[in-house]
Design a protein around this motif. Structure first.
Motif, PDB file in Angstrom:
ATOM      1  N   ASP A   3       0.824  -1.216   0.000  1.00 37.47           N
ATOM      2  CA  ASP A   3       0.000   0.000   0.000  1.00 37.47           C
ATOM      3  C   ASP A   3       0.854   1.260   0.000  1.00 37.47           C
ATOM      4  O   ASP A   3       0.519   2.240  -0.648  1.00 37.47           O
ATOM      5  CB  ASP A   3      -0.945   0.020   1.202  1.00 37.47           C
ATOM      6  CG  ASP A   3      -2.093  -0.962   1.055  1.00 37.47           C
ATOM      7  OD1 ASP A   3      -2.376  -1.375  -0.087  1.00 37.47           O
ATOM      8  OD2 ASP A   3      -2.705  -1.313   2.076  1.00 37.47           O
ATOM      9  N   ILE A   4       1.958   1.235   0.725  1.00 38.87           N
ATOM     10  CA  ILE A   4       2.845   2.398   0.782  1.00 38.87           C
ATOM     11  C   ILE A   4       3.441   2.666  -0.594  1.00 38.87           C
ATOM     12  O   ILE A   4       3.484   3.807  -1.058  1.00 38.87           O
ATOM     13  CB  ILE A   4       3.958   2.178   1.827  1.00 38.87           C
ATOM     14  CG1 ILE A   4       3.348   2.106   3.230  1.00 38.87           C
ATOM     15  CG2 ILE A   4       5.015   3.281   1.739  1.00 38.87           C
ATOM     16  CD1 ILE A   4       4.279   1.562   4.284  1.00 38.87           C
ATOM     17  N   ILE A   5       3.866   1.623  -1.274  1.00 33.39           N
ATOM     18  CA  ILE A   5       4.476   1.770  -2.593  1.00 33.39           C
ATOM     19  C   ILE A   5       3.430   2.110  -3.656  1.00 33.39           C
ATOM     20  O   ILE A   5       3.678   2.928  -4.538  1.00 33.39           O
ATOM     21  CB  ILE A   5       5.270   0.504  -2.957  1.00 33.39           C
ATOM     22  CG1 ILE A   5       6.476   0.384  -2.012  1.00 33.39           C
ATOM     23  CG2 ILE A   5       5.721   0.522  -4.416  1.00 33.39           C
ATOM     24  CD1 ILE A   5       7.176  -0.943  -2.046  1.00 33.39           C
ATOM     25  N   LYS A   6       2.244   1.526  -3.558  1.00 39.15           N
ATOM     26  CA  LYS A   6       1.198   1.774  -4.553  1.00 39.15           C
ATOM     27  C   LYS A   6       0.470   3.097  -4.342  1.00 39.15           C
ATOM     28  O   LYS A   6      -0.004   3.691  -5.305  1.00 39.15           O
ATOM     29  CB  LYS A   6       0.191   0.629  -4.544  1.00 39.15           C
ATOM     30  CG  LYS A   6       0.758  -0.658  -5.095  1.00 39.15           C
ATOM     31  CD  LYS A   6      -0.251  -1.778  -5.033  1.00 39.15           C
ATOM     32  CE  LYS A   6       0.355  -3.080  -5.529  1.00 39.15           C
ATOM     33  NZ  LYS A   6      -0.574  -4.198  -5.392  1.00 39.15           N
ATOM     34  N   SER A  25       4.760   7.715   3.505  1.00 37.52           N
ATOM     35  CA  SER A  25       3.339   7.590   3.811  1.00 37.52           C
ATOM     36  C   SER A  25       3.173   7.558   5.326  1.00 37.52           C
ATOM     37  O   SER A  25       4.106   7.850   6.072  1.00 37.52           O
ATOM     38  CB  SER A  25       2.761   6.328   3.172  1.00 37.52           C
ATOM     39  OG  SER A  25       1.355   6.355   3.207  1.00 37.52           O
ATOM     40  N   ARG A  26       1.972   7.183   5.763  1.00 37.43           N
ATOM     41  CA  ARG A  26       1.683   7.021   7.187  1.00 37.43           C
ATOM     42  C   ARG A  26       1.022   5.673   7.400  1.00 37.43           C
ATOM     43  O   ARG A  26       0.306   5.171   6.539  1.00 37.43           O
ATOM     44  CB  ARG A  26       0.776   8.143   7.681  1.00 37.43           C
ATOM     45  CG  ARG A  26       1.486   9.476   7.651  1.00 37.43           C
ATOM     46  CD  ARG A  26       0.791  10.502   8.510  1.00 37.43           C
ATOM     47  NE  ARG A  26       1.625  11.680   8.607  1.00 37.43           N
ATOM     48  CZ  ARG A  26       1.441  12.771   7.893  1.00 37.43           C
ATOM     49  NH1 ARG A  26       0.434  12.862   7.046  1.00 37.43           N
ATOM     50  NH2 ARG A  26       2.256  13.801   8.036  1.00 37.43           N
ATOM     51  N   ILE A  27       1.303   5.077   8.557  1.00 37.63           N
ATOM     52  CA  ILE A  27       0.696   3.793   8.905  1.00 37.63           C
ATOM     53  C   ILE A  27       0.163   3.872  10.329  1.00 37.63           C
ATOM     54  O   ILE A  27       0.575   4.724  11.115  1.00 37.63           O
ATOM     55  CB  ILE A  27       1.694   2.617   8.789  1.00 37.63           C
ATOM     56  CG1 ILE A  27       2.895   2.821   9.721  1.00 37.63           C
ATOM     57  CG2 ILE A  27       2.128   2.415   7.363  1.00 37.63           C
ATOM     58  CD1 ILE A  27       3.805   1.603   9.849  1.00 37.63           C
ATOM     59  N   TRP A  28      -0.743   2.952  10.633  1.00 38.56           N
ATOM     60  CA  TRP A  28      -1.238   2.770  11.999  1.00 38.56           C
ATOM     61  C   TRP A  28      -0.668   1.469  12.521  1.00 38.56           C
ATOM     62  O   TRP A  28      -0.690   0.458  11.820  1.00 38.56           O
ATOM     63  CB  TRP A  28      -2.759   2.719  12.018  1.00 38.56           C
ATOM     64  CG  TRP A  28      -3.390   4.047  11.774  1.00 38.56           C
ATOM     65  CD1 TRP A  28      -3.727   4.590  10.569  1.00 38.56           C
ATOM     66  CD2 TRP A  28      -3.735   5.014  12.758  1.00 38.56           C
ATOM     67  NE1 TRP A  28      -4.261   5.832  10.741  1.00 38.56           N
ATOM     68  CE2 TRP A  28      -4.286   6.122  12.085  1.00 38.56           C
ATOM     69  CE3 TRP A  28      -3.632   5.064  14.147  1.00 38.56           C
ATOM     70  CZ2 TRP A  28      -4.735   7.248  12.755  1.00 38.56           C
ATOM     71  CZ3 TRP A  28      -4.085   6.183  14.805  1.00 38.56           C
ATOM     72  CH2 TRP A  28      -4.627   7.262  14.119  1.00 38.56           C
ATOM     73  N   TYR A  40      12.644   1.724  -2.228  1.00 37.87           N
ATOM     74  CA  TYR A  40      12.287   0.554  -3.029  1.00 37.87           C
ATOM     75  C   TYR A  40      12.870   0.663  -4.431  1.00 37.87           C
ATOM     76  O   TYR A  40      12.724   1.689  -5.098  1.00 37.87           O
ATOM     77  CB  TYR A  40      10.763   0.445  -3.102  1.00 37.87           C
ATOM     78  CG  TYR A  40      10.251  -0.659  -3.985  1.00 37.87           C
ATOM     79  CD1 TYR A  40      10.438  -1.987  -3.644  1.00 37.87           C
ATOM     80  CD2 TYR A  40       9.563  -0.374  -5.151  1.00 37.87           C
ATOM     81  CE1 TYR A  40       9.960  -3.010  -4.453  1.00 37.87           C
ATOM     82  CE2 TYR A  40       9.073  -1.379  -5.969  1.00 37.87           C
ATOM     83  CZ  TYR A  40       9.277  -2.700  -5.612  1.00 37.87           C
ATOM     84  OH  TYR A  40       8.806  -3.704  -6.408  1.00 37.87           O
ATOM     85  N   GLU A  41      13.505  -0.398  -4.873  1.00 36.54           N
ATOM     86  CA  GLU A  41      14.067  -0.470  -6.215  1.00 36.54           C
ATOM     87  C   GLU A  41      13.221  -1.446  -7.014  1.00 36.54           C
ATOM     88  O   GLU A  41      13.237  -2.658  -6.755  1.00 36.54           O
ATOM     89  CB  GLU A  41      15.528  -0.925  -6.119  1.00 36.54           C
ATOM     90  CG  GLU A  41      16.409  -0.436  -7.262  1.00 36.54           C
ATOM     91  CD  GLU A  41      16.166  -1.187  -8.531  1.00 36.54           C
ATOM     92  OE1 GLU A  41      15.502  -0.634  -9.420  1.00 36.54           O
ATOM     93  OE2 GLU A  41      16.618  -2.319  -8.628  1.00 36.54           O
TER      94      GLU A  41
END
Length: 65
Positions: A3-6, A25-28, A40-41
Motif C-alpha cells: 500500500d505504501i508503494i502503490k 506515507s503514514r501507517i497505523w 524501493y528499487e
C-alpha cells in the motif's frame, strides 16, 4: 508495504543516487499513527530501507501526540 508503494503521500529519488525511489506515507500500528519511509528499487523488486517513526521523515511532519 504494498500500500505504501502503490499509494504513497510523496515519492522522491534516492538521495544516494541509485535508481530506487523513496516512498513516504503514514501507517497505523497498535492504535498509533507513524510516518514511514520505504526505499524501493522496482527493477530488482528490493526494499533497501524501511523506517517508521512519529518523528518527521522527508516531507512528512511530526505526528502530534
Amino acid at each position: 508495504m504494498d500500500d505504501i508503494i502503490k499509494h504513497p503521500l510523496h515519492v522522491v529519488k534516492d538521495p544516494q543516487g541509485t535508481k530506487a525511489r523513496m516512498y513516504y506515507s503514514r501507517i497505523w500500528k497498535n492504535g498509533k499513527q507513524y510516518n514511514v519511509e520505504v526505499l524501493y528499487e522496482s527493477t530488482e523488486n528490493t526494499i533497501m530501507h524501511f523506517e517508521y517513526t512519529p518523528e518527521p521523515l522527508g516531507p512528512l511532519q511530526k505526528i502530534p501526540k
